[in-house]
Design an enzyme around this catalytic site. Structure first.
Site, PDB file in Angstrom:
ATOM      1  CB  CYS A   1     -20.021   5.681   1.518  1.00 28.81           C
ATOM      2  SG  CYS A   1     -18.570   5.486   0.491  1.00 28.81           S
TER       3      CYS A   1
ATOM      4  CG  HIS B   1     -21.175   1.852   2.697  1.00 32.90           C
ATOM      5  ND1 HIS B   1     -21.433   1.602   1.371  1.00 32.90           N
ATOM      6  CD2 HIS B   1     -19.919   2.374   2.751  1.00 32.90           C
ATOM      7  CE1 HIS B   1     -20.382   1.963   0.646  1.00 32.90           C
ATOM      8  NE2 HIS B   1     -19.456   2.435   1.466  1.00 32.90           N
TER       9      HIS B   1
ATOM     10  CG  ASN C   1     -17.522   0.833  -1.574  1.00 36.63           C
ATOM     11  OD1 ASN C   1     -18.605   1.342  -1.851  1.00 36.63           O
ATOM     12  ND2 ASN C   1     -16.712   1.325  -0.655  1.00 36.63           N
TER      13      ASN C   1
HETATM   14  N1  ACO Z   1      -2.835  -4.545  -5.097  1.00 36.47           N
HETATM   15  C1  ACO Z   1      -1.631  -4.819  -4.575  1.00 36.47           C
HETATM   16  N2  ACO Z   1      -1.002  -3.994  -3.735  1.00 36.47           N
HETATM   17  C2  ACO Z   1      -1.610  -2.854  -3.412  1.00 36.47           C
HETATM   18  C3  ACO Z   1      -2.881  -2.496  -3.911  1.00 36.47           C
HETATM   19  C4  ACO Z   1      -3.504  -3.416  -4.780  1.00 36.47           C
HETATM   20  N3  ACO Z   1      -4.708  -3.199  -5.312  1.00 36.47           N
HETATM   21  N4  ACO Z   1      -3.225  -1.310  -3.398  1.00 36.47           N
HETATM   22  C5  ACO Z   1      -2.246  -0.900  -2.616  1.00 36.47           C
HETATM   23  N5  ACO Z   1      -1.248  -1.821  -2.605  1.00 36.47           N
HETATM   24  C6  ACO Z   1       0.011  -1.796  -1.887  1.00 36.47           C
HETATM   25  C7  ACO Z   1       0.491  -0.403  -1.619  1.00 36.47           C
HETATM   26  O1  ACO Z   1       1.190   0.103  -2.719  1.00 36.47           O
HETATM   27  C8  ACO Z   1       1.338  -0.590  -0.409  1.00 36.47           C
HETATM   28  O2  ACO Z   1       2.581  -1.086  -0.815  1.00 36.47           O
HETATM   29  P1  ACO Z   1       3.932  -0.642  -0.071  1.00 36.47           P
HETATM   30  O3  ACO Z   1       3.771  -1.101   1.339  1.00 36.47           O
HETATM   31  O4  ACO Z   1       4.985  -1.371  -0.828  1.00 36.47           O
HETATM   32  O5  ACO Z   1       3.988   0.835  -0.197  1.00 36.47           O
HETATM   33  C9  ACO Z   1       0.645  -1.696   0.357  1.00 36.47           C
HETATM   34  O6  ACO Z   1      -0.195  -2.354  -0.593  1.00 36.47           O
HETATM   35  C10 ACO Z   1      -0.194  -1.172   1.483  1.00 36.47           C
HETATM   36  O7  ACO Z   1      -0.929  -0.007   1.023  1.00 36.47           O
HETATM   37  P2  ACO Z   1      -2.016   0.687   1.861  1.00 36.47           P
HETATM   38  O8  ACO Z   1      -2.734   1.713   1.076  1.00 36.47           O
HETATM   39  O9  ACO Z   1      -1.411   1.084   3.188  1.00 36.47           O
HETATM   40  O10 ACO Z   1      -2.961  -0.532   2.000  1.00 36.47           O
HETATM   41  P3  ACO Z   1      -3.779  -1.015   3.208  1.00 36.47           P
HETATM   42  O11 ACO Z   1      -3.131  -2.172   3.814  1.00 36.47           O
HETATM   43  O12 ACO Z   1      -4.203   0.075   4.110  1.00 36.47           O
HETATM   44  O13 ACO Z   1      -5.067  -1.488   2.414  1.00 36.47           O
HETATM   45  C11 ACO Z   1      -7.193  -0.588   1.793  1.00 36.47           C
HETATM   46  C12 ACO Z   1      -5.712  -0.592   1.530  1.00 36.47           C
HETATM   47  C13 ACO Z   1      -7.743  -1.972   1.474  1.00 36.47           C
HETATM   48  C14 ACO Z   1      -7.855   0.426   0.932  1.00 36.47           C
HETATM   49  C15 ACO Z   1      -7.389  -0.302   3.267  1.00 36.47           C
HETATM   50  O14 ACO Z   1      -6.688   0.847   3.652  1.00 36.47           O
HETATM   51  C16 ACO Z   1      -8.783  -0.103   3.623  1.00 36.47           C
HETATM   52  O15 ACO Z   1      -9.575  -1.023   3.645  1.00 36.47           O
HETATM   53  N6  ACO Z   1      -9.167   1.145   3.970  1.00 36.47           N
HETATM   54  C17 ACO Z   1     -10.527   1.472   4.244  1.00 36.47           C
HETATM   55  C18 ACO Z   1     -10.986   2.291   3.143  1.00 36.47           C
HETATM   56  C19 ACO Z   1     -12.147   1.728   2.434  1.00 36.47           C
HETATM   57  O16 ACO Z   1     -12.693   0.684   2.746  1.00 36.47           O
HETATM   58  N7  ACO Z   1     -12.543   2.471   1.487  1.00 36.47           N
HETATM   59  C20 ACO Z   1     -13.645   2.110   0.730  1.00 36.47           C
HETATM   60  C21 ACO Z   1     -14.220   3.346   0.134  1.00 36.47           C
HETATM   61  S1  ACO Z   1     -14.656   4.471   1.319  1.00 36.47           S
HETATM   62  C22 ACO Z   1     -15.954   3.907   2.019  1.00 36.47           C
HETATM   63  O17 ACO Z   1     -16.793   3.288   1.404  1.00 36.47           O
HETATM   64  C23 ACO Z   1     -16.067   4.157   3.431  1.00 36.47           C
END
Ligand code: ACO
Length: 349
Positions: free
Chosen positions: A114, A276, A306
């Site tokens: 990234c 980013h 992204n």
């Molecule tokens: N659709 C529906 N449900 C989903 C999905 C999806 N696509 N993905 C995960 N879930 C579910 C999980 O299974 C989990 O369910 P559970 O509670 O029953 O176990 C629940 O949603 C929460 O999962 P988490 O992984 O904890 O989800 P979170 O609320 O943290 O959101 C996300 C995930 C959006 C990726 C978040 O963690 C985030 O924004 N993290 C930052 C990472 C990021 O932005 N990465 C981008 C790439 S890296 C970069 O560019 C820096």
């Protein structure tokens, strides 16, 4: 010492629009979940066979070169940032050199995910400052859609990423009122494995010591790439989303403030921050933390997802095309991602 400036900028987004609802065909997810957590409404996917990371990079590069008024023969160095190269090796830099029929110039590939484009810009800046090169092509491009797990197992990662490319031509500044003021790079490898694609690789982490011992040389290829890895989905990117989020919201503001402070400036002086496009929630958190107005931050993750190394040049290019970047504006580019690596570039347009 000479400063460097962006003499031309271009972007390329593939035609195919994939809306959140379209992903329901492959996995258990929802438009609501994706928009609420990431801000993403749709992303672009490259043509499966006709387009690669390199071809998209070439398309963006051609626009940047046309806008800079520079021909392929005048480019004297290539820097190509991507995490989704056409080949494991060689890198996309030489493929772009070949496709654009450039001279036998140097082609460097940057693997900082990234923050790849920010790292690449800092390298170009140094070469211009030392007078080594006069026309450097810096490209960020990704074809993520070829390497994602589209089953429900991979949904936390696959809904986030999109394809595209951005490019800039870097030249010596024409005066001391324009150009890159400073670049700032950081890394912390402590959490390298929480946002990573492990395979194929030389780590051998999948094998217990006793299994490892049982491999003879003829079978060693299986350690690099095996059916078991494919079956278990270990050939796709892995991300601990919440852990990435926590680190990103600390490091983004830190590295933006570092750039401003280094130049005796404050967030109020910024005309535009191009973060980013990791996640809209991260960008909004950073905006709030720095006390920036909506008009001071440019986001387009809603439409492209992204695009990793391509996100900063795509967003900068789009902002410029919309007239949001004007001569003399103070612009900050900032990125954070896998590694972890992060960085910023402060420049006067
Ligand atoms: N659709 C529906 N449900 C989903 C999905 C999806 N696509 N993905 C995960 N879930 C579910 C999980 O299974 C989990 O369910 P559970 O509670 O029953 O176990 C629940 O949603 C929460 O999962 P988490 O992984 O904890 O989800 P979170 O609320 O943290 O959101 C996300 C995930 C959006 C990726 C978040 O963690 C985030 O924004 N993290 C930052 C990472 C990021 O932005 N990465 C981008 C790439 S890296 C970069 O560019 C820096």
């Amino acid at each position: 010492m000479l400063r460097s400036r962006m003499a031309g900028i271009g972007k390329y987004l593939p035609e195919q629009i994939v809306r959140n609802q379209d992903l329901l065909r492959y996995m258990d997810t929802s438009d609501e979940w994706i928009q609420e957590r990431t801000g993403i409404q749709e992303r672009r996917y490259a043509h499966r066979t006709a387009e690669t990371t390199t071809t998209m990079g070439v398309a963006a590069a051609q626009i940047a070169m046309d806008r800079a008024g520079v021909t392929a023969a005048e480019i004297d160095f290539i820097i190509f940032a991507t995490l989704s190269p056409d080949y494991y090796f060689p890198g996309c830099g030489v493929l772009l050199q070949r496709a654009m029929k450039m001279k036998e110039i140097g082609a460097l590939d940057v693997r900082n995910q990234c923050s790849g484009f920010v790292y690449a810009l800092s390298i170009a800046d140094q070469y211009i400052r030392t007078g080594t090169y006069k026309n450097i092509l810096v490209v960020g491009a990704e074809k993520h859609s070829f390497g994602l797990d589209f089953s429900t197992r991979g949904r936390n990662v696959s809904v986030i990423f999109g394809d595209g490319a951005g490019a800039v031509v870097i030249q010596p500044a024409r005066n001391d009122q324009e150009g890159i003021l400073s670049t700032h790079l950081h890394s912390d490898g402590e959490s390298a494995e929480i946002l990573a694609m492990y395979n194929p690789g030389t780590h051998a982490n999948h094998w217990k010591q006793e299994e490892f011992a049982s491999f003879d040389d003829a079978a060693i290829g299986q350690m690099f790439f095996s059916h078991a890895m494919i079956d278990k989905g270990q050939v796709y990117p892995y991300m601990d989303g919440p852990a990435v989020f926590k680190k990103a919201i600390v490091k983004f503001p830190e590295v933006i403030l570092e750039a401003l402070e280094k130049n005796g400036l404050t967030p109020a002086d910024l005309n535009l921050l191009i973060p980013h496009q990791a996640n809209l929630r991260i960008a909004q958190f950073v905006q709030q933390k720095l006390g920036l107005q909506d008009s001071q931050v440019y986001n387009n993750i809603q439409y492209y997802g992204n695009t990793t190394a391509a996100s900063v040049p795509i967003a900068l290019c789009e902002a410029w095309e919309k007239g949001k970047v004007k001569e003399g504006d103070l612009i900050c580019l900032a990125a954070f991602g896998s590694g972890f690596t992060w960085g910023s570039v402060l420049l006067k347009w």
